[in-house]
Design a protein around this motif. Sequence first.
Motif, PDB file in Angstrom:
ATOM      1  N   HIS A  88       0.666  -1.168   0.057  1.00 31.38           N
ATOM      2  CA  HIS A  88       0.001   0.104   0.018  1.00 31.38           C
ATOM      3  C   HIS A  88       0.881   1.315  -0.009  1.00 31.38           C
ATOM      4  N   SER A 306      -8.160   0.041   7.039  1.00 31.54           N
ATOM      5  CA  SER A 306      -9.615   0.133   7.219  1.00 31.54           C
ATOM      6  C   SER A 306     -10.104   1.110   8.272  1.00 31.54           C
ATOM      7  N   GLU A 309     -10.215   4.485   6.877  1.00 33.10           N
ATOM      8  CA  GLU A 309     -11.173   5.025   5.862  1.00 33.10           C
ATOM      9  C   GLU A 309     -12.151   6.164   6.396  1.00 33.10           C
ATOM     10  N   LYS A 312     -15.312   5.648   8.925  1.00 36.03           N
ATOM     11  CA  LYS A 312     -14.901   4.516   9.605  1.00 36.03           C
ATOM     12  C   LYS A 312     -15.019   4.566  10.970  1.00 36.03           C
TER      13      LYS A 312
END
Length: 332
Positions: A88, A306, A309, A312
């Motif tokens: 990433h 995650s 995000e 989130k």
Amino acid sequence: MVSMREVAIAASVSVGTVSNVLNSPDKVAPATVERVLAAIDRLGFVRNDAARQLKAGRSRCVGLVVLDIGNPFFSDVARAAQERAAEHDLVVLLGSSDDDPHRERLYLETFDEQRVFGLLISPSGNDQDRLLALHHRGVPVVLVDRDGHGTPFSSVAVDDVAGGELAVRHLCAAGRRRIAVVGGPASLSQIADRRAGAFRAAESHPGVTLDVVDTYAPTVLAGRDAGERIVGLPVGERPDAIFCVNDLLAIGVLQALALHGVAVPDDVALVGYDDIDFAQSATVPLTSVRQPRAEIGAAAIDLLISAAEAGKTEPEHICYRPHLIRRSSSGG
């Protein structure tokens, strides 16, 4: 230091074009990209990443704080996290707290100052004030090798109570009745959970006694010291089986037993925890409770991304089941 302006002059382009080449090269004609990169190489330009981070508000760096990088379990977790982060375009910055809350706090302050993308941490204690401060400022935090239920942090962990239970059930099934659990300090939740699982297993087997041999640290030297204490007991009071809460302790115990002529597994069966690479190559291959080290490191990065995000809010929790790997040290 060579500036972007000097690169722009050397390549006969604007400063904005140099910036695009560095950050969004797809927006620039290939021939121009080649010319700018050639000027960068010729002048030795190095991007001021601190300034870029200040503008973006967050860097490409992930902070990772482990309890002891000398423990192969944590080095394997860190390696897996590093490999997944690279997928990433993220870089992992590693710190080892050595179970020292003050050192851990210094790492957290430094990573906070660096505006890291997020933080992965195996906490040394239960004080969450600094982690909560990072979380409230929007920095994603993931607990590693620690259950995060009841906190706002995502987490990836192993069911250590089940792991301790696996180890002692195995020893009981092998006919061992006087079992010692070697490991400390109990202030580390992982160690406390493994010891709790060991007691749960012993309670379900009538006639089995279980004693704790505390250690000052989960290291080879501490294990050797514990082994010396066990060997120093009268023969009739020695355990016929030992469960060590990690493999480093088990290797130290194995060294002490061998030094005094105590045969493993004939005289004393031995089980460790983590299943590090050294476990299978020990003088007597070590039975151990395996934790999925690579999966833990990769999952920690996935949870961090995650959590980063937009929008989130709910933490996610992963808990792996450990597995017993049987080898010669327990008679398997």
